[in-house]
Design a protein around this motif. Structure first.
Motif, PDB file in Angstrom:
ATOM      1  N   ALA A  57       0.834  -1.202   0.000  1.00 25.12           N
ATOM      2  CA  ALA A  57       0.000   0.000   0.000  1.00 25.12           C
ATOM      3  C   ALA A  57       0.867   1.250   0.000  1.00 25.12           C
ATOM      4  CB  ALA A  57      -0.929  -0.014   1.211  1.00 25.12           C
ATOM      5  N   HIS A  58       1.966   1.217   0.746  1.00 28.27           N
ATOM      6  CA  HIS A  58       2.904   2.341   0.781  1.00 28.27           C
ATOM      7  C   HIS A  58       3.535   2.553  -0.591  1.00 28.27           C
ATOM      8  CE1 HIS A  58       5.823   5.071   2.694  1.00 28.27           C
ATOM      9  NE2 HIS A  58       6.726   4.521   1.895  1.00 28.27           N
ATOM     10  N   ARG A  59       3.892   1.478  -1.255  1.00 27.78           N
ATOM     11  CA  ARG A  59       4.447   1.585  -2.611  1.00 27.78           C
ATOM     12  C   ARG A  59       3.413   2.101  -3.607  1.00 27.78           C
ATOM     13  NH1 ARG A  59       6.933  -3.540  -5.083  1.00 27.78           N
ATOM     14  NH2 ARG A  59       7.441  -1.994  -6.677  1.00 27.78           N
ATOM     15  N   LEU A  60       2.180   1.656  -3.438  1.00 28.56           N
ATOM     16  CA  LEU A  60       1.112   2.073  -4.348  1.00 28.56           C
ATOM     17  C   LEU A  60       0.891   3.576  -4.252  1.00 28.56           C
ATOM     18  CD1 LEU A  60      -1.128   1.048  -6.316  1.00 28.56           C
ATOM     19  CD2 LEU A  60      -2.616   0.843  -4.296  1.00 28.56           C
ATOM     20  N   ALA A  61       0.831   4.103  -3.032  1.00 26.73           N
ATOM     21  CA  ALA A  61       0.720   5.547  -2.769  1.00 26.73           C
ATOM     22  C   ALA A  61      -0.384   6.225  -3.573  1.00 26.73           C
ATOM     23  CB  ALA A  61       2.068   6.226  -3.030  1.00 26.73           C
ATOM     24  N   PRO A  62      -1.627   5.743  -3.468  1.00 28.79           N
ATOM     25  CA  PRO A  62      -2.702   6.397  -4.206  1.00 28.79           C
ATOM     26  C   PRO A  62      -3.170   7.660  -3.496  1.00 28.79           C
ATOM     27  CG  PRO A  62      -3.606   4.655  -2.855  1.00 28.79           C
ATOM     28  CD  PRO A  62      -2.112   4.624  -2.647  1.00 28.79           C
ATOM     29  N   ASP A  63      -3.805   8.538  -4.242  1.00 25.25           N
ATOM     30  CA  ASP A  63      -4.529   9.648  -3.625  1.00 25.25           C
ATOM     31  C   ASP A  63      -5.913   9.195  -3.184  1.00 25.25           C
ATOM     32  OD1 ASP A  63      -2.583  11.874  -4.131  1.00 25.25           O
ATOM     33  OD2 ASP A  63      -2.933  11.245  -6.206  1.00 25.25           O
ATOM     34  N   ILE A  64      -6.523   8.320  -3.978  1.00 24.75           N
ATOM     35  CA  ILE A  64      -7.849   7.780  -3.693  1.00 24.75           C
ATOM     36  C   ILE A  64      -7.825   6.302  -4.054  1.00 24.75           C
ATOM     37  CG2 ILE A  64     -10.311   7.899  -4.261  1.00 24.75           C
ATOM     38  CD1 ILE A  64      -9.797  10.814  -5.205  1.00 24.75           C
ATOM     39  N   ALA A  65      -8.175   5.436  -3.107  1.00 26.45           N
ATOM     40  CA  ALA A  65      -8.130   3.996  -3.364  1.00 26.45           C
ATOM     41  C   ALA A  65      -9.467   3.360  -2.990  1.00 26.45           C
ATOM     42  CB  ALA A  65      -7.009   3.327  -2.578  1.00 26.45           C
ATOM     43  N   ALA A  66     -10.106   2.717  -3.960  1.00 21.51           N
ATOM     44  CA  ALA A  66     -11.263   1.878  -3.692  1.00 21.51           C
ATOM     45  C   ALA A  66     -10.776   0.522  -3.192  1.00 21.51           C
ATOM     46  CB  ALA A  66     -12.101   1.704  -4.960  1.00 21.51           C
ATOM     47  N   LEU A  67     -11.354   0.045  -2.114  1.00 18.32           N
ATOM     48  CA  LEU A  67     -10.948  -1.226  -1.521  1.00 18.32           C
ATOM     49  C   LEU A  67     -12.150  -2.159  -1.484  1.00 18.32           C
ATOM     50  CD1 LEU A  67      -9.012   0.263   1.529  1.00 18.32           C
ATOM     51  CD2 LEU A  67      -8.090  -0.320  -0.724  1.00 18.32           C
ATOM     52  N   LEU A  79      -3.456  -0.459   6.487  1.00 19.35           N
ATOM     53  CA  LEU A  79      -2.765  -0.334   5.205  1.00 19.35           C
ATOM     54  C   LEU A  79      -2.590   1.127   4.796  1.00 19.35           C
ATOM     55  CD1 LEU A  79      -3.595  -3.338   5.245  1.00 19.35           C
ATOM     56  CD2 LEU A  79      -4.168  -3.135   2.827  1.00 19.35           C
ATOM     57  N   PHE A  80      -3.611   1.937   5.081  1.00 10.82           N
ATOM     58  CA  PHE A  80      -3.611   3.349   4.684  1.00 10.82           C
ATOM     59  C   PHE A  80      -3.809   4.195   5.940  1.00 10.82           C
ATOM     60  CE2 PHE A  80      -4.978   0.901   0.997  1.00 10.82           C
ATOM     61  CZ  PHE A  80      -4.153   1.408  -0.003  1.00 10.82           C
ATOM     62  N   PRO A  81      -2.733   4.433   6.686  1.00  9.07           N
ATOM     63  CA  PRO A  81      -2.856   5.002   8.030  1.00  9.07           C
ATOM     64  C   PRO A  81      -3.066   6.510   8.036  1.00  9.07           C
ATOM     65  CG  PRO A  81      -0.555   4.564   7.517  1.00  9.07           C
ATOM     66  CD  PRO A  81      -1.352   4.030   6.365  1.00  9.07           C
ATOM     67  N   THR A  82      -3.582   6.986   9.182  1.00  8.57           N
ATOM     68  CA  THR A  82      -3.592   8.411   9.463  1.00  8.57           C
ATOM     69  C   THR A  82      -2.160   8.832   9.788  1.00  8.57           C
ATOM     70  OG1 THR A  82      -4.032   7.938  11.790  1.00  8.57           O
ATOM     71  CG2 THR A  82      -5.940   8.356  10.369  1.00  8.57           C
ATOM     72  N   PRO A  83      -1.811  10.090   9.603  1.00  7.77           N
ATOM     73  CA  PRO A  83      -2.681  11.194   9.199  1.00  7.77           C
ATOM     74  C   PRO A  83      -2.781  11.385   7.689  1.00  7.77           C
ATOM     75  CG  PRO A  83      -0.526  12.060   9.768  1.00  7.77           C
ATOM     76  CD  PRO A  83      -0.458  10.570  10.011  1.00  7.77           C
ATOM     77  N   ARG A  84      -2.138  10.512   6.916  1.00  6.08           N
ATOM     78  CA  ARG A  84      -2.152  10.725   5.471  1.00  6.08           C
ATOM     79  C   ARG A  84      -3.520  10.426   4.852  1.00  6.08           C
ATOM     80  NH1 ARG A  84       0.169  11.559   0.768  1.00  6.08           N
ATOM     81  NH2 ARG A  84      -0.159  10.156  -0.983  1.00  6.08           N
ATOM     82  N   TYR A  85      -4.227   9.424   5.378  1.00  8.59           N
ATOM     83  CA  TYR A  85      -5.486   8.981   4.770  1.00  8.59           C
ATOM     84  C   TYR A  85      -6.633   9.034   5.769  1.00  8.59           C
ATOM     85  CZ  TYR A  85      -2.714   7.052   0.901  1.00  8.59           C
ATOM     86  OH  TYR A  85      -1.875   6.897  -0.156  1.00  8.59           O
ATOM     87  N   ARG A 103      -6.894  10.595   0.461  1.00  4.04           N
ATOM     88  CA  ARG A 103      -5.897  11.494   1.052  1.00  4.04           C
ATOM     89  C   ARG A 103      -6.596  12.488   1.969  1.00  4.04           C
ATOM     90  NH1 ARG A 103      -3.343  14.384  -3.459  1.00  4.04           N
ATOM     91  NH2 ARG A 103      -4.112  16.270  -2.448  1.00  4.04           N
ATOM     92  N   ALA A 104      -6.059  12.657   3.180  1.00  2.56           N
ATOM     93  CA  ALA A 104      -6.781  13.356   4.233  1.00  2.56           C
ATOM     94  C   ALA A 104      -7.031  14.823   3.920  1.00  2.56           C
ATOM     95  CB  ALA A 104      -6.030  13.219   5.551  1.00  2.56           C
ATOM     96  N   ASP A 105      -6.229  15.440   3.047  1.00  2.00           N
ATOM     97  CA  ASP A 105      -6.426  16.852   2.748  1.00  2.00           C
ATOM     98  C   ASP A 105      -7.481  17.086   1.676  1.00  2.00           C
ATOM     99  OD1 ASP A 105      -4.459  15.610   0.997  1.00  2.00           O
ATOM    100  OD2 ASP A 105      -4.159  17.595   0.116  1.00  2.00           O
ATOM    101  N   LEU A 106      -8.035  16.024   1.103  1.00  2.00           N
ATOM    102  CA  LEU A 106      -9.072  16.175   0.079  1.00  2.00           C
ATOM    103  C   LEU A 106     -10.446  16.215   0.741  1.00  2.00           C
ATOM    104  CD1 LEU A 106      -7.759  13.631  -2.602  1.00  2.00           C
ATOM    105  CD2 LEU A 106      -7.669  16.136  -2.725  1.00  2.00           C
ATOM    106  N   PRO A 107     -11.267  17.218   0.436  1.00  2.12           N
ATOM    107  CA  PRO A 107     -12.616  17.255   1.016  1.00  2.12           C
ATOM    108  C   PRO A 107     -13.480  16.120   0.468  1.00  2.12           C
ATOM    109  CG  PRO A 107     -12.333  19.019  -0.593  1.00  2.12           C
ATOM    110  CD  PRO A 107     -10.989  18.383  -0.426  1.00  2.12           C
ATOM    111  N   VAL A 108     -14.307  15.552   1.342  1.00  2.00           N
ATOM    112  CA  VAL A 108     -15.147  14.413   0.965  1.00  2.00           C
ATOM    113  C   VAL A 108     -16.577  14.657   1.438  1.00  2.00           C
ATOM    114  CG1 VAL A 108     -15.559  11.944   1.230  1.00  2.00           C
ATOM    115  CG2 VAL A 108     -13.223  12.795   1.082  1.00  2.00           C
ATOM    116  N   ILE A 109     -17.525  14.407   0.571  1.00  2.00           N
ATOM    117  CA  ILE A 109     -18.943  14.381   0.938  1.00  2.00           C
ATOM    118  C   ILE A 109     -19.423  12.954   0.747  1.00  2.00           C
ATOM    119  CG2 ILE A 109     -21.267  15.189   0.399  1.00  2.00           C
ATOM    120  CD1 ILE A 109     -19.982  17.754  -0.695  1.00  2.00           C
TER     121      ILE A 109
END
Length: 282
Positions: A57-67, A79-85, A103-109
């Motif tokens: 997951a660290h190697r993949l480094a997506p901005d947005i990942a569907a799981l 796999l995708f820890p805070t504070p990054r995600y 990615r935690a800095d992206l706004p989400v609705i």
């Protein structure tokens, strides 16, 4: 055409683009073997396996990942820890939930889950997975995303399969996705549908024709073969519609393999490999 991973450091951006991925994690759960909600052959992941998945997951480094096939938000955050995600998980009660790591800095609705994808009656002993519906970003670069994991067992429309009950179930789910797509197209939204479709989508496939009935879609996996598991057809797809079709970077499709220094981790980590594309919003 086979595809391989393009690795960027965590946090790197390619010309301001967004990296979108979809990843089926193959019964990612810590429930004990023998749990009534698990098949008999499913075993919980070991700490070493979770560490290895987190490494990829660290190697993949997506901005947005569907799981897909993930049991809890805590496992996704492993796999995708805070504070990054931040992690958003479907609200249904099945073990194989769908989720989004963003990615935690992206706004989400978050919009209501697409529970209509569970086309089984309420009395059924097992239920199908809901879809996860969100908007990421704001203003002109907002992107509506639907994460799906559709019914397995109907990969194509061949004469030997298309009349099977499982195929009728899948096509009922495709109709629900089609309705969601039509709403986005009618509203002029930029959107992406991604996840495990359990279907070899192709131009002559009835499922694909249904999805494109109301307007064009761009299927990132079209015309490619996946190198995952020694070579296979794609059933994990990313499709873009509305303005997002123009955001999709040509030739950005990548597949990450579980392989390093000659070691192949595919069978013990997941029978699916992460599939990624890049979008360039305005």
């Amino acid at each position: 055409m086979a595809l391989a991973l393009m690795v960027l450091p965590v946090g790197a951006q390619a010309g301001g683009s967004l990296k979108l991925s979809t990843w089926n994690l193959d019964w990612l759960t810590t429930r004990p073997q023998g749990d009534p909600d698990l098949p008999e052959d499913v075993t919980p992941r070991t700490t070493a396996e979770l560490d290895r998945l987190a490494y990829y997951a660290h190697r993949l480094a997506p901005d947005i990942a569907a799981l897909e096939e993930i049991d809890s938000a805590q496992l996704a955050a492993r796999l995708f820890p805070t504070p990054r995600y931040r992690i958003l998980l479907s609200d249904d009660t099945v073990v194989q939930k769908v989720a989004l790591a963003v990615r935690a800095d992206l706004p989400v609705i978050r919009h209501p889950d697409v529970t209509a994808l569970d086309v089984y009656p309420s009395t059924a002993p097992r239920h199908l997975r809901a879809g996860l519906d969100l908007t990421v970003g704001s203003g002109a670069d907002s992107l509506r995303i639907l994460v799906v994991h559709l019914k397995a067992g109907c990969r194509d429309s061949s004469a030997t399969t298309r009349n099977r009950p499982v195929c009728r179930t899948l096509l009922r789910q495709i109709a629900i996705v089609q309705d969601w797509i039509m709403e986005r197209q009618d509203e002029g939204e930029a959107f992406v549908v991604m996840g495990d479709f359990n279907r070899l989508l192709a131009p002559d496939d009835p499922a694909w024709r249904s999805l494109t009935e109301n307007g064009p879609l761009t299927l990132a996996t079209a015309g490619h073969a996946s190198p995952c598991a020694q070579g296979s057809y794609f059933i994990d797809h990313i499709m873009a519609g509305g303005p997002a079709r123009d955001w999709l970077q040509p030739d950005s499709l990548r597949v990450m393999l579980y392989r390093e220094n000659g070691r192949d981790d595919t069978m013990r980590l997941s029978d699916h490999c992460p599939v990624s594309v890049r979008l360039s919003p305005p």
